[in-house]
Enzyme design. Structure first.
Site, PDB file in Angstrom:
ATOM      1  N   HIS A 193       2.863   0.645 -12.910  1.00  0.00           N
ATOM      2  CA  HIS A 193       3.681  -0.552 -13.146  1.00  0.00           C
ATOM      3  C   HIS A 193       5.161  -0.183 -12.999  1.00  0.00           C
ATOM      4  CE1 HIS A 193       4.800  -4.451 -14.755  1.00  0.00           C
ATOM      5  NE2 HIS A 193       5.708  -3.825 -15.493  1.00  0.00           N
ATOM      6  N   ASN A 214      -3.417   2.167 -13.839  1.00  0.00           N
ATOM      7  CA  ASN A 214      -2.516   1.239 -13.142  1.00  0.00           C
ATOM      8  C   ASN A 214      -1.118   1.835 -13.096  1.00  0.00           C
ATOM      9  OD1 ASN A 214      -1.665  -1.329 -11.994  1.00  0.00           O
ATOM     10  ND2 ASN A 214      -0.720  -1.775 -13.979  1.00  0.00           N
ATOM     11  N   GLU A 238       7.346   6.097  -8.586  1.00  0.00           N
ATOM     12  CA  GLU A 238       5.917   5.732  -8.622  1.00  0.00           C
ATOM     13  C   GLU A 238       5.101   6.644  -7.716  1.00  0.00           C
ATOM     14  OE1 GLU A 238       4.884   1.531  -8.165  1.00  0.00           O
ATOM     15  OE2 GLU A 238       6.954   0.994  -8.590  1.00  0.00           O
ATOM     16  N   MET A 263      -2.851  -7.129  -7.520  1.00  0.00           N
ATOM     17  CA  MET A 263      -2.139  -8.210  -8.198  1.00  0.00           C
ATOM     18  C   MET A 263      -3.107  -9.230  -8.805  1.00  0.00           C
ATOM     19  SD  MET A 263       0.732  -6.948  -7.685  1.00  0.00           S
ATOM     20  CE  MET A 263       1.963  -8.144  -8.151  1.00  0.00           C
ATOM     21  N   ARG A 264      -3.951  -8.757  -9.705  1.00  0.00           N
ATOM     22  CA  ARG A 264      -4.896  -9.644 -10.371  1.00  0.00           C
ATOM     23  C   ARG A 264      -4.934  -9.311 -11.852  1.00  0.00           C
ATOM     24  NH1 ARG A 264      -7.422 -13.913  -8.600  1.00  0.00           N
ATOM     25  NH2 ARG A 264      -9.172 -13.407  -9.942  1.00  0.00           N
ATOM     26  N   ASP A 320      -0.482  -5.198 -18.448  1.00  0.00           N
ATOM     27  CA  ASP A 320       0.597  -4.198 -18.483  1.00  0.00           C
ATOM     28  C   ASP A 320       0.859  -3.672 -19.893  1.00  0.00           C
ATOM     29  OD1 ASP A 320       0.955  -4.573 -15.736  1.00  0.00           O
ATOM     30  OD2 ASP A 320       2.426  -6.153 -16.039  1.00  0.00           O
ATOM     31  N   GLY A 329       0.779  -1.242   0.000  1.00  0.00           N
ATOM     32  CA  GLY A 329       0.000   0.000   0.000  1.00  0.00           C
ATOM     33  C   GLY A 329       0.805   1.284   0.000  1.00  0.00           C
ATOM     34  N   SER A 330       2.071   1.229  -0.414  1.00  0.00           N
ATOM     35  CA  SER A 330       2.835   2.490  -0.383  1.00  0.00           C
ATOM     36  C   SER A 330       2.341   3.475  -1.450  1.00  0.00           C
ATOM     37  CB  SER A 330       4.341   2.232  -0.528  1.00  0.00           C
ATOM     38  OG  SER A 330       4.647   1.799  -1.825  1.00  0.00           O
ATOM     39  N   ASN A 331       1.887   2.971  -2.585  1.00  0.00           N
ATOM     40  CA  ASN A 331       1.304   3.882  -3.585  1.00  0.00           C
ATOM     41  C   ASN A 331      -0.029   4.437  -3.106  1.00  0.00           C
ATOM     42  OD1 ASN A 331       2.873   4.162  -6.220  1.00  0.00           O
ATOM     43  ND2 ASN A 331       3.057   1.965  -5.783  1.00  0.00           N
TER      44      ASN A 331
HETATM   45  C1  GRF Z   1       4.324  -1.295  -7.020  1.00  0.00           C
HETATM   46  O1  GRF Z   1       5.659  -1.418  -7.435  1.00  0.00           O
HETATM   47  C2  GRF Z   1       3.400  -1.245  -8.201  1.00  0.00           C
HETATM   48  O2  GRF Z   1       3.944  -0.584  -9.304  1.00  0.00           O
HETATM   49  C3  GRF Z   1       3.222  -2.698  -8.525  1.00  0.00           C
HETATM   50  O3  GRF Z   1       3.127  -3.339  -7.280  1.00  0.00           O
HETATM   51  C4  GRF Z   1       3.848  -2.556  -6.313  1.00  0.00           C
HETATM   52  C5  GRF Z   1       2.883  -2.238  -5.220  1.00  0.00           C
HETATM   53  O4  GRF Z   1       3.514  -1.575  -4.149  1.00  0.00           O
HETATM   54  N1  GRF Z   1       2.078  -2.906  -9.387  1.00  0.00           N
HETATM   55  P1  GRF Z   1       2.642  -0.864  -3.042  1.00  0.00           P
HETATM   56  O5  GRF Z   1       1.623  -1.894  -2.549  1.00  0.00           O
HETATM   57  O6  GRF Z   1       1.967   0.316  -3.653  1.00  0.00           O
HETATM   58  O7  GRF Z   1       3.612  -0.501  -1.969  1.00  0.00           O
END
Ligand code: GRF
Length: 222
Positions: free
Chosen positions: A119, A117, A184, A100-101, A155, A18-20
């Site tokens: 990536h 998304n 990101e 992740m699906r 992707d 969940g860092s994003n």
């Molecule tokens: C990120 O690198 C994102 O680009 C990829 O999965 C990772 C998720 O990281 N799809 P987080 O859960 O947002 O920390």
């Protein structure tokens, strides 16, 4: 936009850390961005009950929901239930932040032009998993991250923005991942704001942008 109610609702889908999501929530906090971010995260949905990102959503006071794919007979059934759950929030945009699906065509078409998304590679290079390992193995000198509209090919959707980092001679997967992740965290909130405001949009399969925002679609980190 001066009131919280004027901000456009978005739903964020996660599976893990969940860092994003945190980067998005921090950007969405009132006053965190100038001009105003213009977006409000109304729900965070995870397909995994143990995703640490759910705790981040709670920290920010955002409602969370879990829809486990293990409870569905197949991809179609899960995606249909997920789409219905998302629709109850009437979001302007849906953001995949480490979700992740692989998504069905029906799901992608349902949210066409509203599904983003992030990536961790400079697409079309290195789709799929272990992108940093792939980049090191390929010996590329520049690596990075991409935010794109989602299409039914994994992707491979139309690219909104990219951020690049130089690959250093002493990089390993972890050090490279860290620098790309920092990119990101800048790129995703920026793209969400631009698409939400209508400065960037999808026209058939082409990404269009108002000319004045074009410089914001490229990020070059050191
Ligand atoms: C990120 O690198 C994102 O680009 C990829 O999965 C990772 C998720 O990281 N799809 P987080 O859960 O947002 O920390």
């Amino acid at each position: 936009m001066s009131t919280a109610d004027a901000r456009l609702p978005i739903v964020v889908l996660i599976s893990g850390r969940g860092s994003n999501l945190r980067a998005l929530l921090a950007a969405a906090q009132a006053g965190a961005w100038e001009p105003t971010f213009g977006v409000r995260v109304v729900a965070v949905i995870s397909n995994r009950a143990d995703a640490p990102g759910l705790q981040i959503a709670r920290e920010f006071g955002v409602p969370t929901q879990v829809l486990s794919h293990f409870e569905f007979a197949g991809r179609e059934a899960f995606d249909a239930a997920l789409a219905s759950m998302i629709d109850t929030h009437s979001p302007h945009l849906v953001v995949l932040a480490g979700f992740m699906r692989v998504l069905t065509r029906a799901f992608v078409e349902h949210f066409a032009g509203r599904l983003l998304n992030v990536h961790p590679s400079l697409l079309p290079a290195f789709p799929g998993l272990a992108t940093h390992r792939q980049a090191l193995a390929a010996g590329v000198r520049v690596h990075g991250a991409t935010v794109h509209f989602v299409s039914s090919d994994v992707d491979a959707g139309p690219i909104i923005a990219q951020g690049a980092v130089a690959v250093r001679p002493d990089d390993d997967e972890e050090s490279l991942a860290q620098r790309v992740l920092a990119v990101e965290h800048q790129l995703l909130p920026r793209c969400v704001a631009l698409v939400a405001r209508g400065d960037v949009w999808l026209d058939r399969d082409q990404v269009c942008a108002r000319p004045e925002v074009a410089p914001q679609l490229v990020l070059l980190a050191s």
